[in-house]
Design a protein around this motif. Structure first.
Motif, PDB file in Angstrom:
ATOM      1  N   LEU A  19       0.755  -3.247   2.037  1.00  0.00           N
ATOM      2  CA  LEU A  19       1.755  -2.199   2.218  1.00  0.00           C
ATOM      3  C   LEU A  19       2.752  -2.602   3.298  1.00  0.00           C
ATOM      4  O   LEU A  19       3.966  -2.535   3.096  1.00  0.00           O
ATOM      5  N   GLY A  20       2.252  -3.027   4.434  1.00  0.00           N
ATOM      6  CA  GLY A  20       3.122  -3.417   5.537  1.00  0.00           C
ATOM      7  C   GLY A  20       4.034  -4.572   5.178  1.00  0.00           C
ATOM      8  O   GLY A  20       5.236  -4.558   5.483  1.00  0.00           O
ATOM      9  N   ARG A  21       3.476  -5.560   4.495  1.00  0.00           N
ATOM     10  CA  ARG A  21       4.271  -6.720   4.076  1.00  0.00           C
ATOM     11  C   ARG A  21       5.403  -6.285   3.152  1.00  0.00           C
ATOM     12  O   ARG A  21       6.545  -6.727   3.284  1.00  0.00           O
ATOM     13  N   LYS A  22       5.094  -5.384   2.216  1.00  0.00           N
ATOM     14  CA  LYS A  22       6.110  -4.930   1.269  1.00  0.00           C
ATOM     15  C   LYS A  22       7.167  -4.070   1.955  1.00  0.00           C
ATOM     16  O   LYS A  22       8.361  -4.200   1.651  1.00  0.00           O
ATOM     17  N   LEU A  23       6.754  -3.213   2.875  1.00  0.00           N
ATOM     18  CA  LEU A  23       7.727  -2.389   3.600  1.00  0.00           C
ATOM     19  C   LEU A  23       8.671  -3.262   4.423  1.00  0.00           C
ATOM     20  O   LEU A  23       9.882  -3.059   4.424  1.00  0.00           O
ATOM     21  N   ALA A  75       6.887   4.993  -6.555  1.00  0.00           N
ATOM     22  CA  ALA A  75       6.337   4.221  -7.679  1.00  0.00           C
ATOM     23  C   ALA A  75       6.789   2.763  -7.605  1.00  0.00           C
ATOM     24  O   ALA A  75       5.992   1.849  -7.838  1.00  0.00           O
ATOM     25  N   ASP A  76       8.058   2.534  -7.251  1.00  0.00           N
ATOM     26  CA  ASP A  76       8.550   1.158  -7.117  1.00  0.00           C
ATOM     27  C   ASP A  76       7.849   0.434  -5.970  1.00  0.00           C
ATOM     28  O   ASP A  76       7.553  -0.758  -6.065  1.00  0.00           O
ATOM     29  N   LEU A  77       7.594   1.152  -4.883  1.00  0.00           N
ATOM     30  CA  LEU A  77       6.873   0.564  -3.760  1.00  0.00           C
ATOM     31  C   LEU A  77       5.478   0.131  -4.190  1.00  0.00           C
ATOM     32  O   LEU A  77       5.033  -0.978  -3.887  1.00  0.00           O
ATOM     33  N   LEU A  78       4.793   0.993  -4.929  1.00  0.00           N
ATOM     34  CA  LEU A  78       3.437   0.673  -5.389  1.00  0.00           C
ATOM     35  C   LEU A  78       3.426  -0.521  -6.341  1.00  0.00           C
ATOM     36  O   LEU A  78       2.545  -1.371  -6.262  1.00  0.00           O
ATOM     37  N   VAL A  79       4.410  -0.592  -7.216  1.00  0.00           N
ATOM     38  CA  VAL A  79       4.510  -1.732  -8.130  1.00  0.00           C
ATOM     39  C   VAL A  79       4.736  -3.019  -7.333  1.00  0.00           C
ATOM     40  O   VAL A  79       4.146  -4.054  -7.625  1.00  0.00           O
ATOM     41  N   GLY A  80       5.568  -2.926  -6.301  1.00  0.00           N
ATOM     42  CA  GLY A  80       5.818  -4.093  -5.456  1.00  0.00           C
ATOM     43  C   GLY A  80       4.568  -4.548  -4.727  1.00  0.00           C
ATOM     44  O   GLY A  80       4.306  -5.753  -4.602  1.00  0.00           O
ATOM     45  N   ILE A  81       3.780  -3.605  -4.244  1.00  0.00           N
ATOM     46  CA  ILE A  81       2.532  -3.938  -3.556  1.00  0.00           C
ATOM     47  C   ILE A  81       1.556  -4.582  -4.532  1.00  0.00           C
ATOM     48  O   ILE A  81       0.907  -5.582  -4.215  1.00  0.00           O
ATOM     49  N   ALA A  82       1.478  -4.038  -5.735  1.00  0.00           N
ATOM     50  CA  ALA A  82       0.602  -4.627  -6.755  1.00  0.00           C
ATOM     51  C   ALA A  82       1.017  -6.063  -7.046  1.00  0.00           C
ATOM     52  O   ALA A  82       0.167  -6.943  -7.205  1.00  0.00           O
ATOM     53  N   GLY A  83       2.325  -6.314  -7.080  1.00  0.00           N
ATOM     54  CA  GLY A  83       2.811  -7.670  -7.299  1.00  0.00           C
ATOM     55  C   GLY A  83       2.386  -8.612  -6.184  1.00  0.00           C
ATOM     56  O   GLY A  83       1.997  -9.759  -6.435  1.00  0.00           O
ATOM     57  N   LEU A  84       2.448  -8.152  -4.939  1.00  0.00           N
ATOM     58  CA  LEU A  84       2.004  -8.979  -3.811  1.00  0.00           C
ATOM     59  C   LEU A  84       0.526  -9.324  -3.931  1.00  0.00           C
ATOM     60  O   LEU A  84       0.125 -10.467  -3.708  1.00  0.00           O
ATOM     61  N   VAL A  85      -0.288  -8.330  -4.270  1.00  0.00           N
ATOM     62  CA  VAL A  85      -1.725  -8.560  -4.399  1.00  0.00           C
ATOM     63  C   VAL A  85      -2.010  -9.524  -5.549  1.00  0.00           C
ATOM     64  O   VAL A  85      -2.830 -10.434  -5.423  1.00  0.00           O
TER      65      VAL A  85
END
Length: 115
Positions: A19-23, A75-85
């Motif tokens: 989360l922090g990385r994506k933010l 929702a876009d934030l969550l998709v981005g976090i999923a992509g990082l993982v």
């Protein structure tokens, strides 16, 4: 007696770290300063910095406030976090650390086993 077992698997990233990385990634892509985003979100600069570094586990209200301050849909934030993982899992598998991104029944990292 207790025995410490050290399993040689790379751990998956923690939610707060992803989360922090994506933010931070989002804030930097937008050219925003930490102080301005924190001000709009209604939180301290120090707290936002700790969130971005994966040191704090923010509440859902805090996540929504920071996402709103960045103008990002949750929702876009969550998709981005999923992509990082997912990218992390692909990197770890390609580097030969372990074969699957799913746990194999054994925990990762040092574990204290008590008898």
């Amino acid at each position: 007696m207790a025995e410490i077992l050290d399993f040689k698997r790379a751990p998956e990233p923690l939610w707060r770290e992803a989360l922090g990385r994506k933010l931070r990634e989002t804030r930097e892509e937008l050219g925003e300063r930490l102080v301005d985003v924190a001000d709009r979100a209604g939180i301290s600069v120090q707290y936002l910095s700790e969130i971005e570094r994966g040191r704090k586990e923010p509440s859902s209200e805090m996540i929504a406030a920071v996402a709103g301050a960045l103008g990002v849909d949750l929702a876009d934030l969550l998709v981005g976090i999923a992509g990082l993982v997912r990218r992390h899992g692909a990197y770890v598998r390609s580097a030969g650390h372990f074969q699957t991104s799913r746990p194999t029944g054994r925990p990762s990292g040092p574990v204290l086993m008590a008898a």
